[in-house]
Design an enzyme around this catalytic site. Sequence first.
Site, PDB file in Angstrom:
ATOM      1  N   GLY A  12      33.262  17.382   5.761  1.00 48.84           N
ATOM      2  CA  GLY A  12      32.928  18.664   6.381  1.00 48.84           C
ATOM      3  C   GLY A  12      34.069  19.658   6.417  1.00 48.84           C
ATOM      4  O   GLY A  12      34.120  20.512   7.305  1.00 48.84           O
ATOM      5  N   ASN A  14      34.536  22.127   4.414  1.00 51.73           N
ATOM      6  CA  ASN A  14      33.970  23.467   4.210  1.00 51.73           C
ATOM      7  C   ASN A  14      33.320  23.984   5.493  1.00 51.73           C
ATOM      8  O   ASN A  14      33.493  25.155   5.853  1.00 51.73           O
ATOM      9  CB  ASN A  14      32.948  23.458   3.068  1.00 51.73           C
ATOM     10  CG  ASN A  14      33.609  23.649   1.717  1.00 51.73           C
ATOM     11  OD1 ASN A  14      34.055  24.749   1.396  1.00 51.73           O
ATOM     12  ND2 ASN A  14      33.704  22.574   0.944  1.00 51.73           N
ATOM     13  N   ASN A 105      25.007  27.419  -1.347  1.00 52.16           N
ATOM     14  CA  ASN A 105      25.682  26.152  -1.661  1.00 52.16           C
ATOM     15  C   ASN A 105      27.051  26.456  -2.249  1.00 52.16           C
ATOM     16  O   ASN A 105      27.274  27.522  -2.832  1.00 52.16           O
ATOM     17  CB  ASN A 105      24.857  25.351  -2.675  1.00 52.16           C
ATOM     18  CG  ASN A 105      25.447  23.976  -2.945  1.00 52.16           C
ATOM     19  OD1 ASN A 105      25.943  23.304  -2.041  1.00 52.16           O
ATOM     20  ND2 ASN A 105      25.391  23.544  -4.195  1.00 52.16           N
ATOM     21  N   HIS A 107      29.916  24.855  -4.943  1.00 49.85           N
ATOM     22  CA  HIS A 107      30.075  23.858  -6.009  1.00 49.85           C
ATOM     23  C   HIS A 107      31.486  23.960  -6.580  1.00 49.85           C
ATOM     24  O   HIS A 107      31.972  25.074  -6.824  1.00 49.85           O
ATOM     25  CB  HIS A 107      29.031  24.072  -7.107  1.00 49.85           C
ATOM     26  CG  HIS A 107      29.069  22.987  -8.134  1.00 49.85           C
ATOM     27  ND1 HIS A 107      28.485  21.747  -7.917  1.00 49.85           N
ATOM     28  CD2 HIS A 107      29.652  22.923  -9.355  1.00 49.85           C
ATOM     29  CE1 HIS A 107      28.713  20.985  -8.971  1.00 49.85           C
ATOM     30  NE2 HIS A 107      29.420  21.667  -9.856  1.00 49.85           N
ATOM     31  N   ASP A 148      22.279  23.037  -8.451  1.00 52.38           N
ATOM     32  CA  ASP A 148      23.349  23.952  -8.888  1.00 52.38           C
ATOM     33  C   ASP A 148      22.846  25.129  -9.714  1.00 52.38           C
ATOM     34  O   ASP A 148      23.545  25.622 -10.595  1.00 52.38           O
ATOM     35  CB  ASP A 148      24.428  23.177  -9.674  1.00 52.38           C
ATOM     36  CG  ASP A 148      25.032  22.075  -8.825  1.00 52.38           C
ATOM     37  OD1 ASP A 148      25.125  22.277  -7.603  1.00 52.38           O
ATOM     38  OD2 ASP A 148      25.394  21.031  -9.375  1.00 52.38           O
TER      39      ASP A 148
HETATM   40  C1  GRF Z   1      33.093  20.018  -1.841  1.00 50.37           C
HETATM   41  O1  GRF Z   1      33.940  19.886  -2.941  1.00 50.37           O
HETATM   42  C2  GRF Z   1      31.820  20.670  -2.280  1.00 50.37           C
HETATM   43  O2  GRF Z   1      31.990  21.634  -3.281  1.00 50.37           O
HETATM   44  C3  GRF Z   1      31.082  19.508  -2.853  1.00 50.37           C
HETATM   45  O3  GRF Z   1      31.347  18.450  -1.949  1.00 50.37           O
HETATM   46  C4  GRF Z   1      32.609  18.660  -1.344  1.00 50.37           C
HETATM   47  C5  GRF Z   1      32.409  18.626   0.133  1.00 50.37           C
HETATM   48  O4  GRF Z   1      33.624  18.591   0.808  1.00 50.37           O
HETATM   49  N1  GRF Z   1      29.707  19.811  -3.092  1.00 50.37           N
HETATM   50  P1  GRF Z   1      33.677  18.777   2.378  1.00 50.37           P
HETATM   51  O5  GRF Z   1      32.755  17.782   3.026  1.00 50.37           O
HETATM   52  O6  GRF Z   1      33.292  20.188   2.693  1.00 50.37           O
HETATM   53  O7  GRF Z   1      35.103  18.479   2.732  1.00 50.37           O
END
Ligand code: GRF
Length: 196
Positions: A12, A14, A105, A107, A148
Amino acid sequence: MLKLGFLASHTGSNVQAIVEACRTGGLDAEPCVVVSNNSRSGVLEKAREQGIAAYHLSERTHPGGLDEMILATMRRHGVEVVCLAGYMKSLGLRMLAAYGGRILNVHPSLLPKYGGQGMYGLHVHEAVLAGGESESGATIHLVVGAYDEGRVLAQERVPLLSGDTPADLQVRVLAVEHRIYAATLARVARGEIDLG
Ligand code: GRF
């Protein structure tokens, strides 16, 4: 204030970056709820520590009714925009219909390159390095049914350095993800990106 709901499966980071942007004023939005398919994911723990409602919802907890339960949870918390952040499951038809055009999303590549089924985690960065690319990057896009795909809202390049391992690249791309996800949501909140 723009009300955000999150779906995530991992640590988590992000989600954390977006929550911090809300708290520090860079993003005029309210993180309302976090849902994870993984009961032991760091994202649930982090959300609870910060007083954000957090739920483990999966095919195991809600066999046959997961899509409906996720939708009910988002609605109960007044969510206006759904943010996928490392969510390892595809969304159901009810969620896509209810929030169509309002699901984002992140990516870890320059889509449409290195996207689609199987392109997650280190696999993406391994493929980029094996592909002999000179750069990679991160993409924020709208979610449609397929993996995606959907309109690209933001992209930032990350140059490859000699001797990069997939893990090195992952670290640099992740830092960009954090920045552009929050910045893109700020543009949505200011009405600069119209989600309809
Ligand atoms: C990120 O690299 C995102 O792009 C991918 O999964 C990862 C998630 O990381 N889809 P986090 O849980 O946000 O640290």
